[in-house]
Design a protein around this motif. Sequence first.
Motif, PDB file in Angstrom:
ATOM      1  N   VAL A 167       0.913  -1.281   0.044  1.00  0.00           N
ATOM      2  CA  VAL A 167       0.053   0.053  -0.005  1.00  0.00           C
ATOM      3  C   VAL A 167       0.847   1.191   0.109  1.00  0.00           C
ATOM      4  CG1 VAL A 167      -2.077  -1.256   1.087  1.00  0.00           C
ATOM      5  CG2 VAL A 167      -0.214  -0.270   2.452  1.00  0.00           C
ATOM      6  N   GLY A 168       2.157   1.137  -0.175  1.00  0.00           N
ATOM      7  CA  GLY A 168       2.934   2.380  -0.201  1.00  0.00           C
ATOM      8  C   GLY A 168       3.630   2.867   1.146  1.00  0.00           C
ATOM      9  N   ILE A 169       3.873   2.009   2.335  1.00  0.00           N
ATOM     10  CA  ILE A 169       4.270   2.399   3.420  1.00  0.00           C
ATOM     11  C   ILE A 169       5.449   1.399   3.747  1.00  0.00           C
ATOM     12  CG2 ILE A 169       2.129   3.339   4.310  1.00  0.00           C
ATOM     13  CD1 ILE A 169       1.713   0.946   6.196  1.00  0.00           C
ATOM     14  N   ILE A 170       6.311   1.751   4.420  1.00  0.00           N
ATOM     15  CA  ILE A 170       7.583   1.309   5.078  1.00  0.00           C
ATOM     16  C   ILE A 170       7.269   1.089   6.593  1.00  0.00           C
ATOM     17  CG2 ILE A 170       9.888   0.630   5.213  1.00  0.00           C
ATOM     18  CD1 ILE A 170      10.126   2.612   2.378  1.00  0.00           C
ATOM     19  N   LEU A 171       7.087  -0.047   7.178  1.00  0.00           N
ATOM     20  CA  LEU A 171       7.062  -0.262   8.691  1.00  0.00           C
ATOM     21  C   LEU A 171       8.583  -0.599   9.337  1.00  0.00           C
ATOM     22  CD1 LEU A 171       3.702  -2.370   9.049  1.00  0.00           C
ATOM     23  CD2 LEU A 171       4.118   0.211   9.252  1.00  0.00           C
ATOM     24  N   LEU A 172       8.975  -0.037  10.530  1.00  0.00           N
ATOM     25  CA  LEU A 172      10.123  -0.255  11.045  1.00  0.00           C
ATOM     26  C   LEU A 172       9.894  -1.318  12.282  1.00  0.00           C
ATOM     27  CD1 LEU A 172      13.154  -0.051  11.109  1.00  0.00           C
ATOM     28  CD2 LEU A 172      12.665   2.202  12.690  1.00  0.00           C
ATOM     29  N   ASN A 173      10.676  -2.510  12.167  1.00  0.00           N
ATOM     30  CA  ASN A 173      10.621  -3.309  13.187  1.00  0.00           C
ATOM     31  C   ASN A 173      12.146  -3.217  13.856  1.00  0.00           C
ATOM     32  OD1 ASN A 173      10.721  -5.287  15.214  1.00  0.00           O
ATOM     33  ND2 ASN A 173       9.869  -6.939  13.810  1.00  0.00           N
ATOM     34  N   LYS A 174      12.046  -2.698  14.969  1.00  0.00           N
ATOM     35  CA  LYS A 174      13.354  -2.496  15.856  1.00  0.00           C
ATOM     36  C   LYS A 174      13.855  -3.640  16.615  1.00  0.00           C
ATOM     37  CE  LYS A 174      12.867   2.524  16.875  1.00  0.00           C
ATOM     38  NZ  LYS A 174      12.939   3.489  17.543  1.00  0.00           N
ATOM     39  N   MET A 175      13.017  -4.768  16.794  1.00  0.00           N
ATOM     40  CA  MET A 175      13.464  -6.079  17.298  1.00  0.00           C
ATOM     41  C   MET A 175      13.061  -7.003  16.757  1.00  0.00           C
ATOM     42  SD  MET A 175      12.937  -4.958  21.450  1.00  0.00           S
ATOM     43  CE  MET A 175      13.662  -6.457  21.924  1.00  0.00           C
ATOM     44  N   PRO A 176      13.397  -7.338  15.311  1.00  0.00           N
ATOM     45  CA  PRO A 176      12.904  -8.768  14.851  1.00  0.00           C
ATOM     46  C   PRO A 176      13.721  -9.826  15.338  1.00  0.00           C
ATOM     47  CG  PRO A 176      14.520  -7.685  13.481  1.00  0.00           C
ATOM     48  CD  PRO A 176      14.533  -6.625  14.508  1.00  0.00           C
ATOM     49  N   ASP A 177      13.155 -10.928  15.116  1.00  0.00           N
ATOM     50  CA  ASP A 177      14.060 -12.415  15.451  1.00  0.00           C
ATOM     51  C   ASP A 177      15.061 -12.613  14.728  1.00  0.00           C
ATOM     52  OD1 ASP A 177      14.855 -14.791  16.173  1.00  0.00           O
ATOM     53  OD2 ASP A 177      12.728 -15.558  16.787  1.00  0.00           O
ATOM     54  N   LEU A 178      16.216 -12.315  14.806  1.00  0.00           N
ATOM     55  CA  LEU A 178      17.347 -12.436  13.970  1.00  0.00           C
ATOM     56  C   LEU A 178      17.655 -13.787  13.983  1.00  0.00           C
ATOM     57  CD1 LEU A 178      19.609  -9.559  14.672  1.00  0.00           C
ATOM     58  CD2 LEU A 178      17.862  -9.546  13.075  1.00  0.00           C
ATOM     59  N   GLU A 179      17.542 -14.636  14.643  1.00  0.00           N
ATOM     60  CA  GLU A 179      17.931 -16.301  14.502  1.00  0.00           C
ATOM     61  C   GLU A 179      16.636 -16.883  13.586  1.00  0.00           C
ATOM     62  OE1 GLU A 179      17.782 -18.432  18.230  1.00  0.00           O
ATOM     63  OE2 GLU A 179      19.478 -17.030  18.795  1.00  0.00           O
ATOM     64  N   ALA A 180      15.612 -16.468  13.617  1.00  0.00           N
ATOM     65  CA  ALA A 180      14.437 -16.731  12.661  1.00  0.00           C
ATOM     66  C   ALA A 180      14.727 -16.454  11.303  1.00  0.00           C
ATOM     67  CB  ALA A 180      13.119 -16.466  13.265  1.00  0.00           C
ATOM     68  N   VAL A 181      14.943 -15.166  11.300  1.00  0.00           N
ATOM     69  CA  VAL A 181      15.436 -14.562   9.778  1.00  0.00           C
ATOM     70  C   VAL A 181      16.177 -15.378   9.089  1.00  0.00           C
ATOM     71  CG1 VAL A 181      16.220 -12.655   8.482  1.00  0.00           C
ATOM     72  CG2 VAL A 181      14.562 -12.426  10.445  1.00  0.00           C
ATOM     73  N   MET A 182      17.528 -15.750   9.835  1.00  0.00           N
ATOM     74  CA  MET A 182      18.560 -16.236   9.296  1.00  0.00           C
ATOM     75  C   MET A 182      18.746 -17.824   9.544  1.00  0.00           C
ATOM     76  SD  MET A 182      20.100 -13.992   8.037  1.00  0.00           S
ATOM     77  CE  MET A 182      21.308 -14.909   7.334  1.00  0.00           C
ATOM     78  N   ALA A 183      17.681 -18.471  10.003  1.00  0.00           N
ATOM     79  CA  ALA A 183      17.593 -19.852  10.227  1.00  0.00           C
ATOM     80  C   ALA A 183      17.938 -20.479   8.932  1.00  0.00           C
ATOM     81  CB  ALA A 183      16.322 -20.426  10.863  1.00  0.00           C
ATOM     82  N   TRP A 184      17.450 -20.083   7.863  1.00  0.00           N
ATOM     83  CA  TRP A 184      17.496 -20.907   6.403  1.00  0.00           C
ATOM     84  C   TRP A 184      18.928 -21.049   6.006  1.00  0.00           C
ATOM     85  CZ3 TRP A 184      19.621 -18.761   2.195  1.00  0.00           C
ATOM     86  CH2 TRP A 184      19.940 -17.310   2.199  1.00  0.00           C
ATOM     87  N   LYS A 185      19.738 -20.011   6.347  1.00  0.00           N
ATOM     88  CA  LYS A 185      21.291 -20.072   5.983  1.00  0.00           C
ATOM     89  C   LYS A 185      21.950 -21.054   6.789  1.00  0.00           C
ATOM     90  CE  LYS A 185      24.897 -17.000   4.792  1.00  0.00           C
ATOM     91  NZ  LYS A 185      25.866 -17.464   6.149  1.00  0.00           N
ATOM     92  N   HIS A 186      21.327 -21.180   8.015  1.00  0.00           N
ATOM     93  CA  HIS A 186      21.934 -22.222   8.750  1.00  0.00           C
ATOM     94  C   HIS A 186      21.617 -23.675   8.886  1.00  0.00           C
ATOM     95  CE1 HIS A 186      24.262 -18.734  10.249  1.00  0.00           C
ATOM     96  NE2 HIS A 186      23.165 -18.060  10.741  1.00  0.00           N
ATOM     97  N   GLY A 187      20.515 -23.909   7.829  1.00  0.00           N
ATOM     98  CA  GLY A 187      20.008 -25.178   7.681  1.00  0.00           C
ATOM     99  C   GLY A 187      19.028 -25.591   8.410  1.00  0.00           C
ATOM    100  N   LEU A 188      18.279 -24.626   9.168  1.00  0.00           N
ATOM    101  CA  LEU A 188      16.926 -24.694  10.126  1.00  0.00           C
ATOM    102  C   LEU A 188      15.688 -24.007   9.472  1.00  0.00           C
ATOM    103  CD1 LEU A 188      19.055 -23.756  13.110  1.00  0.00           C
ATOM    104  CD2 LEU A 188      18.665 -26.134  12.614  1.00  0.00           C
ATOM    105  N   PHE A 189      14.681 -24.836  10.025  1.00  0.00           N
ATOM    106  CA  PHE A 189      13.444 -24.152   9.914  1.00  0.00           C
ATOM    107  C   PHE A 189      13.269 -23.589  11.550  1.00  0.00           C
ATOM    108  CE2 PHE A 189      12.646 -27.906   7.242  1.00  0.00           C
ATOM    109  CZ  PHE A 189      12.383 -26.960   6.104  1.00  0.00           C
TER     110      PHE A 189
END
Length: 394
Positions: free
Chosen positions: A302-324
């Motif tokens: 819809v044309g907006i950008i939301l800022l999340n200051k505390m995302p779960d970085l482990e969840a974001v990068m799990a795929w690169k480390h061979g994990l779900f």
Amino acid sequence: MEDQPDISSLAEKWLNGTITPAEKQQFEDWYNRQPGLSIEWLKDETADELRKKIFLSIISRLETTPAIPEEAPVIDMPRRSKWRQRVSVAAAVLMLLGSTVIYFYISNNKTTTRQMPVAGISTGAIMTGKTKATLTLSDGTVIQLDSMKTDQIVLQGSTSVYKNEDGEIVYEPGSNETGELYNTLTIPRGSGLSSVMLSDGSKVWLNVESTLRFPVAFSSKERKVRVTGEAYFEVSKDASRKFLVETEGATTEVLGTHFNVNTYEKPEEVLVTLLEGAVRVSNPAAQEQLLQPGQQAEVKPVGIILLNKMPDLEAVMAWKHGLFKMDNSDVHTVMAQLARWYDVEVRFEKDLEDIRFSGTISRNTDLAKVLEMLSMTKEVRFRQEGEKIVVYPF
């Protein structure tokens, strides 16, 4: 008789970093009194290994449970556990697969009990790991990366393209590069992951069902690539040339940094997560958002950008480390991950959005075993219809 310490409370404090030295010693003393456990484990183990040991010990020893076969160990959480207040859990499912411990929290008030293997799902291993990635050259030639030998060199203009001993595709620019030649790296569903070192030394890892389109040699003015699906970037610093990552819904601009781009949900809805450095995320509506390390921008259609200051970085990068890694993930999101990784179709008999999972599973686990674990929650069941996996409630 010595009073039994509140192990649930001590473990929770250890996990969130608020445990005092005295409490830490009390917890270690309790832990080392358990049969078969090593001494001084708090000093020598990694955080991940400690977390696994804590859950194994607490859940299995604070409450007596009936004997259950090794292939499906399911243990109820203590009824008065303080964890219940923090994460609203009522049960925990543990499974030991090789050296991997998988644990789940179920956000409801039901009791988890033993569940037999998933009815109707083949017990034959459905796994991935073999790279089915392809590299499309500038003239349209398609190379299957699994069949590309490490000593094989492909010329694109004066740029040499080859696969190193780690299986990474490397672009080594020549001295007389003219014109812009583009290549496309494609990782289909059901493939292992793949990575590429671009001509400027930047590295990109691609998740399944993703593509990266890039010039074999960057221009003297800028470095620009285009992504669909999900990719992780480690960009080489070059103050004279900005690095641009284009997706359908956003452009991410960097000079040198580590970040993840995800367009799985909708091509025009983009998640950009910054791990190191700084990036500027913009959308077609000319809005911008500067990110600091550990922050995430969510570009909405819809044309907006939301800022999340505390995302779960482990969840974001799990795929690169061979994990779900599931962090209160709804069942549709979980099954979408499985569908991409195992290259299967998924159909839902009912809307199950209110069912959510948290936990970690190795991507080396075969699909039947993963579905068996999910079914142990007594929330969902699965059956196989031809090439499809059907999800339906208990």
